[in-house]
Scaffold this active site. Structure first.
Site, short mmCIF file in Angstrom:
data_model
loop_
_atom_site.label_atom_id
_atom_site.label_comp_id
_atom_site.label_asym_id
_atom_site.label_seq_id
_atom_site.Cartn_x
_atom_site.Cartn_y
_atom_site.Cartn_z
CG HIS A 1 -14.97 0.22 12.52
ND1 HIS A 1 -15.66 1.25 13.14
CD2 HIS A 1 -14.20 0.81 11.57
CE1 HIS A 1 -15.33 2.40 12.55
NE2 HIS A 1 -14.46 2.15 11.60
CB ALA B 1 -17.99 0.58 3.20
CD GLU C 1 -2.55 1.39 2.60
OE1 GLU C 1 -3.58 0.69 2.71
OE2 GLU C 1 -2.17 2.16 3.51
CE LYS D 1 -17.00 -3.74 4.48
NZ LYS D 1 -16.13 -2.75 5.13
CG HIS E 1 -7.54 2.51 -0.75
ND1 HIS E 1 -7.12 2.48 0.57
CD2 HIS E 1 -6.95 1.45 -1.35
CE1 HIS E 1 -6.32 1.44 0.75
NE2 HIS E 1 -6.20 0.80 -0.41
P1 FAD Z 1 -17.97 0.32 7.09
O1 FAD Z 1 -17.80 -1.01 6.51
O2 FAD Z 1 -19.12 1.15 6.64
O3 FAD Z 1 -18.06 0.14 8.68
C1 FAD Z 1 -17.98 1.25 9.56
C2 FAD Z 1 -18.69 0.94 10.87
O4 FAD Z 1 -20.10 0.90 10.63
C3 FAD Z 1 -18.35 -0.43 11.45
O5 FAD Z 1 -18.38 -0.30 12.86
C4 FAD Z 1 -19.47 -1.33 10.97
O6 FAD Z 1 -19.67 -2.45 11.80
C5 FAD Z 1 -20.64 -0.36 11.02
N1 FAD Z 1 -21.73 -0.66 10.09
C6 FAD Z 1 -21.62 -1.06 8.81
N2 FAD Z 1 -22.84 -1.19 8.25
C7 FAD Z 1 -23.75 -0.83 9.20
C8 FAD Z 1 -25.17 -0.73 9.23
N3 FAD Z 1 -25.91 -1.04 8.17
N4 FAD Z 1 -25.76 -0.31 10.38
C9 FAD Z 1 -25.02 0.01 11.49
N5 FAD Z 1 -23.65 -0.08 11.50
C10 FAD Z 1 -23.04 -0.48 10.38
N6 FAD Z 1 -9.79 5.54 5.11
C11 FAD Z 1 -9.66 6.50 4.18
O7 FAD Z 1 -10.18 7.60 4.38
N7 FAD Z 1 -8.95 6.31 3.02
C12 FAD Z 1 -8.37 5.11 2.75
O8 FAD Z 1 -7.76 4.96 1.70
C13 FAD Z 1 -8.51 4.06 3.69
N8 FAD Z 1 -7.99 2.83 3.44
C14 FAD Z 1 -8.21 1.81 4.33
C15 FAD Z 1 -7.75 0.51 4.02
C16 FAD Z 1 -7.95 -0.54 4.90
C17 FAD Z 1 -7.46 -1.92 4.53
C18 FAD Z 1 -8.63 -0.32 6.14
C19 FAD Z 1 -8.83 -1.45 7.12
C20 FAD Z 1 -9.09 0.96 6.45
C21 FAD Z 1 -8.92 2.03 5.56
N9 FAD Z 1 -9.40 3.31 5.81
C22 FAD Z 1 -9.24 4.31 4.89
C23 FAD Z 1 -10.05 3.60 7.10
C24 FAD Z 1 -11.59 3.43 7.03
O9 FAD Z 1 -12.14 4.37 6.14
C25 FAD Z 1 -12.14 3.63 8.44
O10 FAD Z 1 -11.75 2.57 9.27
C26 FAD Z 1 -13.63 3.88 8.56
O11 FAD Z 1 -13.91 4.31 9.88
C27 FAD Z 1 -14.51 2.67 8.27
O12 FAD Z 1 -14.52 2.38 6.93
P2 FAD Z 1 -15.19 1.00 6.41
O13 FAD Z 1 -15.16 1.05 4.95
O14 FAD Z 1 -14.61 -0.15 7.10
O15 FAD Z 1 -16.71 1.24 6.94
#
Ligand code: FAD
Length: 287
Positions: free
Chosen positions: A148, A124, A17, A164, A77
């Site tokens: 998370h 997401a 990355e 997801k 990303h």
């Molecule tokens: P989600 O999958 O949406 O989850 C976020 C939270 O919401 C979790 O607690 C989940 O359990 C909860 N949730 C999901 N769906 C629901 C629902 N329907 N109802 C209630 N709760 C729900 N950030 C950046 O800004 N740029 C990047 O390039 C970046 N790259 C990353 C790469 C990796 C491999 C990782 C692990 C993280 C990265 N991040 C990045 C950080 C990430 O954006 C954060 O961790 C963010 O807080 C969560 O993103 P997510 O896509 O996992 O969210």
């Protein structure tokens, strides 16, 4: 090339990355670092995306550069929490025009003080659904072996992770972890929950200990005592810490491959030398 096809080849793989520049004055140095990493020929490279969209054009540019000029498949990303539907459409069009075939669909961290009303995207999974409907892209998602930080319980986190994946994620990449048993336990639990897609294990070589305790606190990553002792002992010497951090990461990676986790993703922090030394340590395994 689609990342899912690379993963499904079944051989031990190492991806890396990088992050794009935040401002134009660091553009050249970041571009150079990403090119040096591309020359190491990782199986693919992922390029992060600023939560506020500040580096969005740079993400597409760097992803295109490493793919077109260095022959390394790229994974762009894309985060959605601060975006409108039309911004995402624009990004998808931009990535398509640059020949990018893979997207890591992310929510992004919620900016401080941001109201959650009137958002176009909350999670997401919504972005994943939209990219899937757009077609063409292989979609990955993030997952968290230690949950998370916003999740009330690990069961909730895995339930939403399944949503997801069902929305269209073909593979998952993990948050960094420093204890492989945490990953093995997580894999067992997600498989039990019916999540069958491949998981790419995220490994962070720690060579600069200054920020690691803070990053771990924010991300909910536990620091094993064995690791804390290494940082305490060698953290004040950059050379010793680099050597110890690279050795620790190498040991984690070897153990992962030995236990059937074939896909490993290195959080390089844009440090080509660290990435090079790790790849060299496992060169025979990767052949
Ligand atoms: P989600 O999958 O949406 O989850 C976020 C939270 O919401 C979790 O607690 C989940 O359990 C909860 N949730 C999901 N769906 C629901 C629902 N329907 N109802 C209630 N709760 C729900 N950030 C950046 O800004 N740029 C990047 O390039 C970046 N790259 C990353 C790469 C990796 C491999 C990782 C692990 C993280 C990265 N991040 C990045 C950080 C990430 O954006 C954060 O961790 C963010 O807080 C969560 O993103 P997510 O896509 O996992 O969210």
């Amino acid at each position: 090339m689609k990342i899912i096809d690379i993963i499904n080849s079944g051989k031990p793989l190492l991806s890396m990355e990088v992050f794009p520049p935040k401002t134009s004055d660091t553009f050249e140095s970041v571009k150079e670092a990403t090119e040096k990493i591309a020359l190491l020929k990782p199986d693919f490279m992922s390029v992060t995306y600023g939560a506020g969209g500040g580096t969005s054009e740079y993400t597409a540019f760097i992803a295109e550069n490493i793919q077109k000029n260095y022959g390394v498949p790229s994974l762009a990303h894309l985060s959605c929490i601060s975006s409108k539907k039309e911004d995402i459409k624009h990004q998808l069009g931009l990535l398509k025009s640059k020949g990018i075939e893979n997207i890591l669909a992310l929510r992004g961290d919620i900016p401080e003080g941001m109201s959650r009303e009137h958002l176009d995207y909350h999670y997401a999974s919504e972005l994943t659904e939209e990219i899937k409907a757009y077609g063409r892209f292989c979609i990955g998602g993030a997952c968290y072996p230690e949950s998370h930080p916003e999740s009330a319980t690990s069961f909730d986190d895995i339930r939403y992770l399944k949503e997801k994946v069902d929305a269209g994620c073909e593979f998952l990449t993990t948050q960094m972890f420093f204890d492989n048993n945490v990953l093995y336990n997580f894999l067992y639990r997600i498989r039990e929950a019916g999540i069958t897609v491949p998981v790419v294990a995220g490994i962070m070589p720690v060579t600069n200990p200054k920020s690691i305790k803070r990053i771990c606190a924010i991300s909910g990553t536990a620091l094993p005592q064995r690791f804390v002792r290494i940082v305490d002992k060698f953290g004040s010497s950059p050379e010793q810490m680099a050597q110890a951090g690279i050795a620790y990461a190498t040991e984690q990676i070897v153990d992962l491959y030995a236990n059937g986790v074939n896909a490993v993703h290195l959080y390089t922090m844009n440090k080509p030398e660290v990435a090079r030394r790790i790849k060299e340590n496992i060169s025979s395994i990767l052949e």
